[in-house]
Write an enzyme that holds these catalytic residues in place. Structure first.
Site, PDB file in Angstrom:
ATOM      1  N   HIS A 203       0.829  -1.150   0.039  1.00 49.12           N
ATOM      2  CA  HIS A 203      -0.004  -0.061  -0.062  1.00 49.12           C
ATOM      3  C   HIS A 203       0.997   1.183  -0.059  1.00 49.12           C
ATOM      4  CE1 HIS A 203      -2.590   3.079   1.503  1.00 49.12           C
ATOM      5  NE2 HIS A 203      -3.958   2.087   1.233  1.00 49.12           N
TER       6      HIS A 203
ATOM      7  N   ASP B  67       3.034  -4.641   7.934  1.00 49.64           N
ATOM      8  CA  ASP B  67       1.847  -4.033   7.788  1.00 49.64           C
ATOM      9  C   ASP B  67       0.682  -4.904   7.854  1.00 49.64           C
ATOM     10  OD1 ASP B  67      -0.285  -2.703   6.956  1.00 49.64           O
ATOM     11  OD2 ASP B  67       0.540  -1.708   5.111  1.00 49.64           O
TER      12      ASP B  67
ATOM     13  N   GLN C  57      -4.698  -5.400   6.917  1.00 51.45           N
ATOM     14  CA  GLN C  57      -5.593  -6.219   6.373  1.00 51.45           C
ATOM     15  C   GLN C  57      -5.780  -7.492   7.118  1.00 51.45           C
ATOM     16  OE1 GLN C  57      -7.723  -5.257   4.185  1.00 51.45           O
ATOM     17  NE2 GLN C  57      -6.789  -3.333   3.498  1.00 51.45           N
TER      18      GLN C  57
ATOM     19  N   LYS D 103     -10.371  -0.734  10.371  1.00 50.01           N
ATOM     20  CA  LYS D 103     -10.412  -2.106   9.619  1.00 50.01           C
ATOM     21  C   LYS D 103     -10.454  -3.084  10.647  1.00 50.01           C
ATOM     22  CE  LYS D 103      -7.084  -0.401   6.231  1.00 50.01           C
ATOM     23  NZ  LYS D 103      -7.895   0.101   5.284  1.00 50.01           N
TER      24      LYS D 103
ATOM     25  N   CYS E 252      -4.619   2.618  -3.793  1.00 50.60           N
ATOM     26  CA  CYS E 252      -3.018   2.931  -3.077  1.00 50.60           C
ATOM     27  C   CYS E 252      -2.065   1.961  -3.279  1.00 50.60           C
ATOM     28  CB  CYS E 252      -3.418   3.028  -1.837  1.00 50.60           C
ATOM     29  SG  CYS E 252      -4.454   4.461  -1.428  1.00 50.60           S
TER      30      CYS E 252
END
Length: 409
Positions: free
Chosen positions: A126, A203, A206, A229, A367
């Site tokens: 991202h 990261d 998600q 999220k 993104c």
């Protein structure tokens, strides 16, 4: 029995906990990779804070402030426990995953960079985990090394291993691609980086909600994610920093709340994590994140992931059966994220048509422009499922796409 098991296998029952679906009964919400909806339990907890507990934290000696401070720090413990962090003080609260990455880049890694060093990221990152490293490398005359992907959409692990060397300052890798849905083997990648004594940032934006992460076992150096999220509010992020880096963290913003002592000659700051929480933090949001985690912990996440995997496979097949529709990527391990393109139609037009049928999807570059440039797609439509989606949602999506194709193409 695992708490919450009684509603597993019944997304309709889960959906009842999310008031937006009562407000909009026709809504098919398929943009969960962008943000998840919020359950009533989280909304109530945030509203309760505003109505009955509102106060700034840390500096007040009155009861409301003391209670708010206690709840704020309890939330830190809740987050640390959720991710099985080795210590509560490994967790700092930020404005989101984006700010968390920038803090690691500018407040930790920048201090150790020398000309000739390099930073390793992947092509599927991202922008939030790509641009900060790109800007840092350009500002410090260091090299940005980008790990390619395979034709199927998997990370090229052999190439990743070859790009990491003695001059690598950090490896920054996404757990789950927000465009392809690829699930990267973060434990293997972490071991790969550590074998060469290189720190790694994960990261987990998600993955944090449904894919259990044991930070003590994973032993990564940094991890970031966002509350919105995770069925939580906007404006709150999590930054995990391993204890071995606590003393290396520098303040990201300067102001009240991070001070041990201020004199004309200089300022002494509190230790991590407090030195990153300058000013008045989003107390209600942090408390809301803790409440969202309590909601998540009611569910058997392993079973929910299996259900979502089956539903995603059905969705991929139904989409693949539509003439002129091309799925983007077919990774070995994938989450509930699907990107596609429909011949003869711009993704924005597809999303607009679906919106007329009360179906919410994302259209654009998500993104991840370097990734889509590499794949040769100017933009795609993205479908991302969550625990309140069901087969009826998938059928409505497929039917609407067929109707659109017959009507416009």
């Amino acid at each position: 029995m695992v708490e919450g098991r009684k509603i597993l296998g019944d997304p309709a029952a889960i959906k009842q906990q999310f008031p937006i679906f009562s407000e909009y009964p026709e809504l098919v919400y398929l943009d969960n990779a962008a943000t998840t909806q919020r359950p009533q339990q989280v909304i109530n907890r945030i509203n309760n804070f505003h109505q009955q507990e509102n106060a700034t934290i840390r500096r007040g000696v009155y009861q409301l402030s003391a209670r708010a401070t206690q709840e704020f720090e309890a939330a830190r413990s809740t987050v640390a426990n959720f991710f099985k962090a080795p210590q509560d003080d490994c967790i700092a609260f930020t404005q989101g995953a984006t700010e968390s990455v920038n803090i690691v880049a500018r407040s930790i890694i920048k201090e150790k960079l020398k000309p000739g060093d390099n930073i390793v990221v992947s092509l599927m990152e991202h922008h939030a985990n790509f641009v900060p490293w790109q800007m840092l490398s350009q500002a410090t005359s260091t090299e940005l090394r980008v790990v390619p992907i395979t034709e199927s959409g998997d990370l090229d692990l052999d190439k990743l291993n070859s790009l990491i060397d003695s001059r690598t300052a950090v490896v920054a890798i996404v757990h789950i691609s927000n465009t392809l849905g690829t699930i990267n083997p973060i434990k293997v990648i972490t071991q790969m980086a550590h074998a060469k004594e290189v720190p790694i940032l994960i990261d987990a934006a998600q993955s944090a909600t449904l894919y259990p992460i044991n930070l003590t076992e994973l032993d990564c150096d940094f991890l970031v994610c966002s509350a919105h999220k995770m069925f939580g509010p906007f404006g709150v992020g999590v930054l995990y920093v391993h204890p071995r880096y606590h003393r290396q963290v520098q303040p990201y913003n300067y102001g009240g709340g991070i001070i041990r002592s201020v004199k004309v000659e200089g300022t002494e700051f509190l230790p991590y994590p407090h030195l990153l929480e300058a000013g008045t933090p989003n107390v209600a949001g942090v408390i809301g994140l803790a409440e969202a985690i309590r909601v998540i912990k009611k569910f058997d996440r392993e079973s929910l992931v299996k259900q979502l995997h089956k539903l995603t496979q059905i969705a991929r097949q139904k989409l693949a059966d539509i003439e002129g529709l091309s799925l983007v990527g077919n990774p070995t391990l994938s989450s509930s994220i699907i990107s596609f393109s429909l011949a003869g139609m711009h993704p924005h037009d597809v999303a607009s048509f679906l919106n007329e049928d009360h179906i919410a999807v994302r259209a654009g570059q998500h993104c991840t422009q370097p990734l889509l440039d590499y794949l040769g797609w100017p933009a795609t439509v993205r479908v991302s499922l969550s625990i309140y989606n069901n087969l009826q949602d998938v059928d409505r999506l497929a039917d609407s796409l067929r109707e659109m194709k017959d009507f416009l193409i």
